[in-house]
Design an enzyme around this catalytic site. Sequence first.
Site, PDB file in Angstrom:
ATOM      1  N   LYS A   1      11.850  -0.616   2.612  1.00 42.95           N
ATOM      2  CA  LYS A   1      10.880   0.458   2.392  1.00 42.95           C
ATOM      3  C   LYS A   1      11.666   1.724   2.113  1.00 42.95           C
ATOM      4  CE  LYS A   1       7.186  -1.157   5.488  1.00 42.95           C
ATOM      5  NZ  LYS A   1       6.723  -1.115   6.901  1.00 42.95           N
TER       6      LYS A   1
ATOM      7  N   GLU B   1      -5.056  -1.589   3.264  1.00 39.64           N
ATOM      8  CA  GLU B   1      -4.257  -2.230   2.223  1.00 39.64           C
ATOM      9  C   GLU B   1      -5.082  -3.206   1.390  1.00 39.64           C
ATOM     10  OE1 GLU B   1      -0.745  -3.775   4.093  1.00 39.64           O
ATOM     11  OE2 GLU B   1      -0.132  -1.799   4.796  1.00 39.64           O
TER      12      GLU B   1
END
Length: 436
Positions: free
Chosen positions: A345, A211
């Site tokens: 999400k 990430e």
Amino acid sequence: STITKVHARQIFDSRGNPTVEVEVTTDKGVFRAGVPSGASTGVHEALELRDGVKSDYLGKGVLKAVGNVNTIINEELVKANLSVVDQKAVDDFLIQLDGTENKEKLGANAILGVSLAVAKAGAAEKGVPFYVHIADLAGSKKPFVLPVPAFNVINGGSHAGNKLAMQEFMIMPTGAKSFSEAMKLGSEVYHTLKKVINEKYGQDATNVGDEGGFAPNIQDNQEGLELLVTAIEKAGYTGKIKVAMDCAASDFYKDGKYDLDFKNPNSDPSTYLTGQDLTDLYNSYAGKYPIVSIEDAFDQDDWENWAHMNASADYQLVGDDLTVTNPKRIATAVEKKACNALLLKVNQIGTLTESIQAALDSQKAGWGVMVSHRSGETEDTSIASIVVGLRTGQIKTGAPCRSERLAKYNELLRIEEELGDAAIYAGEHFRKAHDL
């Protein structure tokens, strides 16, 4: 107008694994969505359909999901003649077409790609930006709210090859005056942190993880927090930038206890922590560092410790693996008072409509809502429009590094520019953005 064609293909995510991309065609054009994929996934998530053919893509192909879109979904959705503006009708149709509780027949990855592409088509049909269409679908009030970014700048857990148990150490520029200023602060601290880590641990400690964060080989979680605070101070932003953590504790839960040395196969069971020990540890961190948010502090089914910690926590306690963006799990968490915020999400639940419902249910319960990427991302920017459309006031989509992460932040910069005075920055009110 209605859908004339639905087409999917296999593309690659940011980890080099196959994922699904869907294109929906209407008389207004072709609308595309890419589907992300997580590494530390909750057991209660909707099913991501993978081919499981060991000799192809190491078992990670998604040709079954792609095939399901190109045959079953394409045929049935075109035949159903639904309006692309009616997102709920489309999503309900997809859910019924699949017919399973967790979307295992067609695959949540197939269904989500279609759901998001249809939503983009719906926005075009109305002639409005994607975030405006989402705001309409959710019944959001004005003004628009731009989110506080939570930059994951130090990686541990299942995302990194170091010994750190906790998965993400984040910085949140709550003291910025605008989203663009938050980006400036975040990027400056990120570069300062790189220098700090380089000086202390050497050049190879500044390699970036999935990430975009750094994964220095440190073992003590407190050392991760120290590094953040040092970088914030050196950059000159003490007080303006707060700290957040994602512990991903389900990954180090063993036999009812928590093993902070879980990456060592020979870890010593006598050092495992009870839920109370871990709670005390978190509270000691919160006493020493400017922590405003802790995510997945306990195992996804350890309701008791969640509720116990939530009863006294003055910081945000975010459920991710606990709640998996699922309205049923959220209802249980609200009833048990297990946490006070939702990590949203879209691919955990598999349709935009259900994601919006999850956010609305959480906001109604007085929770905060943080919109999130997954560790395996694409260049798709849907979540930038979702966070603005739902007014959740907070987003985590990685460090200010790696284009699949910046794609979302850059889209938010464009949205901020377009909205001008019609938007406010959530800032210190990120937990209650929906009330702004």
